[in-house]
Design an enzyme around this catalytic site. Structure first.
Site, PDB file in Angstrom:
ATOM      1  N   ARG A  85       0.593  -1.262  -0.060  1.00 53.62           N
ATOM      2  CA  ARG A  85      -0.188   0.084   0.080  1.00 53.62           C
ATOM      3  C   ARG A  85       0.953   1.284   0.024  1.00 53.62           C
ATOM      4  NH1 ARG A  85      -2.707  -0.629   5.006  1.00 53.62           N
ATOM      5  NH2 ARG A  85      -4.233  -2.035   3.744  1.00 53.62           N
ATOM      6  N   ARG A 155      -1.059   6.243   9.709  1.00 54.19           N
ATOM      7  CA  ARG A 155      -0.890   5.672   8.348  1.00 54.19           C
ATOM      8  C   ARG A 155      -1.115   6.651   7.337  1.00 54.19           C
ATOM      9  NH1 ARG A 155      -3.453  -0.486   8.786  1.00 54.19           N
ATOM     10  NH2 ARG A 155      -2.086  -1.223  10.562  1.00 54.19           N
ATOM     11  N   LYS A 221      -2.575   0.600  15.372  1.00 57.59           N
ATOM     12  CA  LYS A 221      -2.740   1.223  14.017  1.00 57.59           C
ATOM     13  C   LYS A 221      -3.563   2.737  14.368  1.00 57.59           C
ATOM     14  CE  LYS A 221      -6.762  -0.785  12.528  1.00 57.59           C
ATOM     15  NZ  LYS A 221      -7.195  -1.784  11.434  1.00 57.59           N
ATOM     16  N   LYS A 223      -5.117   6.325  12.308  1.00 59.13           N
ATOM     17  CA  LYS A 223      -5.477   6.871  11.218  1.00 59.13           C
ATOM     18  C   LYS A 223      -5.967   8.474  11.311  1.00 59.13           C
ATOM     19  CE  LYS A 223      -7.058   2.549   9.538  1.00 59.13           C
ATOM     20  NZ  LYS A 223      -8.226   1.570   9.086  1.00 59.13           N
ATOM     21  N   CYS A 441     -14.503  -4.150   0.778  1.00 58.07           N
ATOM     22  CA  CYS A 441     -13.054  -4.290   1.205  1.00 58.07           C
ATOM     23  C   CYS A 441     -12.673  -5.470   0.094  1.00 58.07           C
ATOM     24  CB  CYS A 441     -12.915  -4.877   2.416  1.00 58.07           C
ATOM     25  SG  CYS A 441     -13.396  -6.358   2.900  1.00 58.07           S
ATOM     26  N   CYS A 447      -6.875 -11.530   1.106  1.00 56.76           N
ATOM     27  CA  CYS A 447      -6.799 -11.176   2.459  1.00 56.76           C
ATOM     28  C   CYS A 447      -6.881 -12.186   3.380  1.00 56.76           C
ATOM     29  CB  CYS A 447      -7.925 -10.184   2.812  1.00 56.76           C
ATOM     30  SG  CYS A 447      -7.820  -9.573   4.576  1.00 56.76           S
ATOM     31  N   CYS A 486     -14.526  -9.320   6.933  1.00 56.38           N
ATOM     32  CA  CYS A 486     -14.512  -9.551   8.269  1.00 56.38           C
ATOM     33  C   CYS A 486     -14.825  -8.217   9.003  1.00 56.38           C
ATOM     34  CB  CYS A 486     -13.108  -9.990   8.612  1.00 56.38           C
ATOM     35  SG  CYS A 486     -11.868  -8.601   8.549  1.00 56.38           S
ATOM     36  N   CYS A 490     -12.170  -2.381   7.023  1.00 54.80           N
ATOM     37  CA  CYS A 490     -11.593  -1.744   5.900  1.00 54.80           C
ATOM     38  C   CYS A 490     -12.550  -1.143   4.812  1.00 54.80           C
ATOM     39  CB  CYS A 490     -10.802  -2.718   5.210  1.00 54.80           C
ATOM     40  SG  CYS A 490      -9.203  -3.360   6.296  1.00 54.80           S
TER      41      CYS A 490
END
Length: 577
Positions: A85, A155, A221, A223, A441, A447, A486, A490
């Site tokens: 990414r 990110r 993470k 964002k 997603c 994935c 899931c 995303c």
């Protein structure tokens, strides 16, 4: 002695640290033994800690799950590859850069596609080990990297794609880039491993100290977005930190700061939930970077490093209290938040087709279903974008809705670009409002977290929903529909009017009640539905909506007003009850 407890709970969670904390601490500032692993011909993957550490370099190790079982029968390891990414603050990419990534995707990836993501950037899927270093060097040669697009760091920084108000967008975009650079890891690991020590442009890659992220980086993470009302195309409530642009007379004067949004959860674990961001207040432009660093360092120091499922900023705010967190940010940034300036979000979708900017330029937003740019039979999308890139004098803008804007088109070039777009299936007037407002997603086959289909499921699902809308006489309407394979968030299903979250092969949980502006979390309506069950439920719900709604009432507002589903006002309290 410093008091580390508050009425809401401890500032620092005590207990055995998650193993990720060990591997970060032992990684030698994200180097690990990645370079040695890269030279190992025995396996196509990365081993031990390096499997996790490559994420900080913008990559996830994956395999083709469609052929995993067959390879196991043949006594072969999974077909390991990486997904990369890119780091593209604000999603802007130059035509010459696009041509370079188009060439690499065609020649060096297993799938040949470019995938536009909900993080306003592109991904390569299916890059085999011998091509990984070449990939990073190719990107570096055109001024792109993938530093900190995954892992426990801040990110890719999003920015509202607003080509119409060009001056305001340029200011906001510049701040997105500044925030991205300010919060990047400072380790030289990326340059040493992938670029043979070559010095990178910008603030990153200078040393081994991490003044903002720390030696163990963030607990989870993180964002960040910059958003220009009234468009909420970046979905602020999906993000830890958001800067809402406040303009006066067309000039940016500062930001309202929203903290603590996030959508990921875990099936069966009620200590996890989606959460809206809290509004901390207004800050002038000059304090933007200090506030960004203060939020990140507070989360760095107070975030849960014991249980990764509760490690995101949203859980820190709920544990210590929003006001306690806010006061610490003020202390660290040396500011006091002013009262928030008024703003309103009215929508999230991209304006597909041509729009004119105040600067006399024209901008063409192309709808790209699922963000997958590939040559399909009768629709050579990838070739079409490349042909436009060869002649375009402006830039491309990747949107957080997985679409692509050809921005800054001069009047004399407009007809030629439109002709190319139509000839390659990039402009299609038959695309419905419903399809434009649906998103998924990636999920299978690449994935590793996917429990159910998403990208491959969505087109057929939209066909069926379009038929349902037509049967009830509302073909021109749309319901914001999102599917994730899931519960990790995303595809941002937890901000949809209908959100489907994968539970198992062909099974989904259905959530209802998000709104058009993206300021409300939906609530679980029914669990473990089959694909046919989903259509049955949507049909019945649309029938009621058409028969009972108020004038111009959106679907998500209707299901709450009529009591079909309860409104989620405070996620920690209302999401499961």
């Amino acid at each position: 002695m410093t008091d580390t407890t508050q009425a809401h709970g401890p500032l620092v969670v005590e207990g055995k640290l998650a193993d990720n904390e060990r591997l970060k601490g032992e990684s030698n500032f994200l180097r690990g033994t990645i370079a040695q692993d890269l030279q190992d011909p025995v396996t196509g993957g990365f081993t031990a800690d390096n499997f996790q550490l490559i994420r900080f370099h913008g990559m996830y190790q994956q395999d083709d799950r469609d052929i995993r079982a067959e390879r196991t029968k043949q006594k072969l390891e999974p077909l390991h590859n990486v997904m990369l990414r890119a780091r593209m603050p604000g999603g802007i990419i130059k035509p010459e850069q696009w041509l370079a990534i188009d060439k690499f995707a065609a020649e060096k990836t297993m799938y040949g596609s470019i995938r536009l993501t909900t993080r306003q950037t592109f991904q390569f899927h299916g890059v085999l080990k011998p091509n990984i270093k070449l990939m990073h060097q190719t990107l570096n040669s055109i001024g792109i990297d993938s530093i900190a697009t995954a892992g426990d760091v801040n990110r890719n920084v999003l920015c509202t794609t607003n080509p119409v108000e060009s001056e305001l967008h340029q200011e906001a975009y510049d701040w997105a880039k500044k925030i991205s650079e300010h919060l990047l890891p400072k380790t030289r690991a990326y340059a040493e491993i992938w670029l043979d020590g070559e010095k990178l442009e910008g603030a990153h890659g200078e040393n081994t100290e991490e003044p903002i992220l720390g030696s163990h980086y963030l607990p989870r993470k993180f964002k960040t977005t910059v958003v220009i009302p009234p468009q909420n195309d970046v979905d602020v409530h999906a993000n830890d930190l958001n800067f809402v642009a406040i303009a006066e007379n067309g000039k940016l004067v500062g930001f309202n700061v929203l903290v603590g949004g996030g959508l990921a959860m875990t099936h069966g674990d009620k200590s996890t939930y989606p959460r809206k961001a809290d509004d901390f207040g207004f800050v002038p432009l000059a304090k933007t970077l200090e506030v960004a660093a203060a939020v990140v360092t507070t989360q760095r120091d107070w975030g849960n490093r014991v249980n990764r499922k509760n490690a995101k900023t949203k859980y820190t705010l709920d544990r210590v209290g929003t006001e306690v967190f806010k006061a610490e940010v003020e202390k660290r940034a040396g500011i006091m938040f002013e009262a928030s300036r008024p703003y309103e979000f009215t929508g999230r979708g991209d304006r597909i087709g041509w729009v004119d900017g105040i600067d006399g330029k024209h901008h063409l937003a192309l709808f790209i279903e699922n963000g997958r740019i590939l040559d399909y039979p009768g629709k050579p999308l990838k070739t079409g974008v490349a042909e436009i890139a060869k002649i375009h004098q402006g830039d491309f803008r990747m949107t957080a809705n997985q679409n692509l804007i050809i921005a800054g088109v001069a009047t004399e070039d407009k007809a030629q670009i439109e002709a190319i777009a139509k000839a390659h299936g990039l402009m299609d007037n038959s695309v419905s409002n419903q399809r434009k407002n649906s998103m998924a997603c990636v999920a299978f086959p690449t994935c590793p977290l996917a429990m159910a289909e998403a990208e491959r499921y969505l087109p057929g699902l939209v066909n069926d929903v379009e038929s349902i809308l037509a049967q009830h006489g509302v073909s021109d309407e749309r319901i914001i529909l999102r599917v994730t394979g899931c519960p990790n968030g995303c595809g941002r299903a937890m901000l949809a009017e209908i959100g489907l979250v994968g539970k198992g092969p062909g099974k989904y949980n259905m959530h209802l009640g998000g709104n058009i502006a993206g300021t409300r979390v939906p609530k679980m309506y029914k669990e473990n539905l089959s694909e046919q069950d989903i259509l049955t439920e949507i049909d019945a719900l649309v029938a009621r909506w058409v028969a009972e709604r108020n004038a111009n009432e959106a679907f998500g507002d209707f299901v709450i007003r009529t009591g079909i589903i309860a409104e989620v006002k405070v996620s920690k309290r209302d999401f499961y009850d």
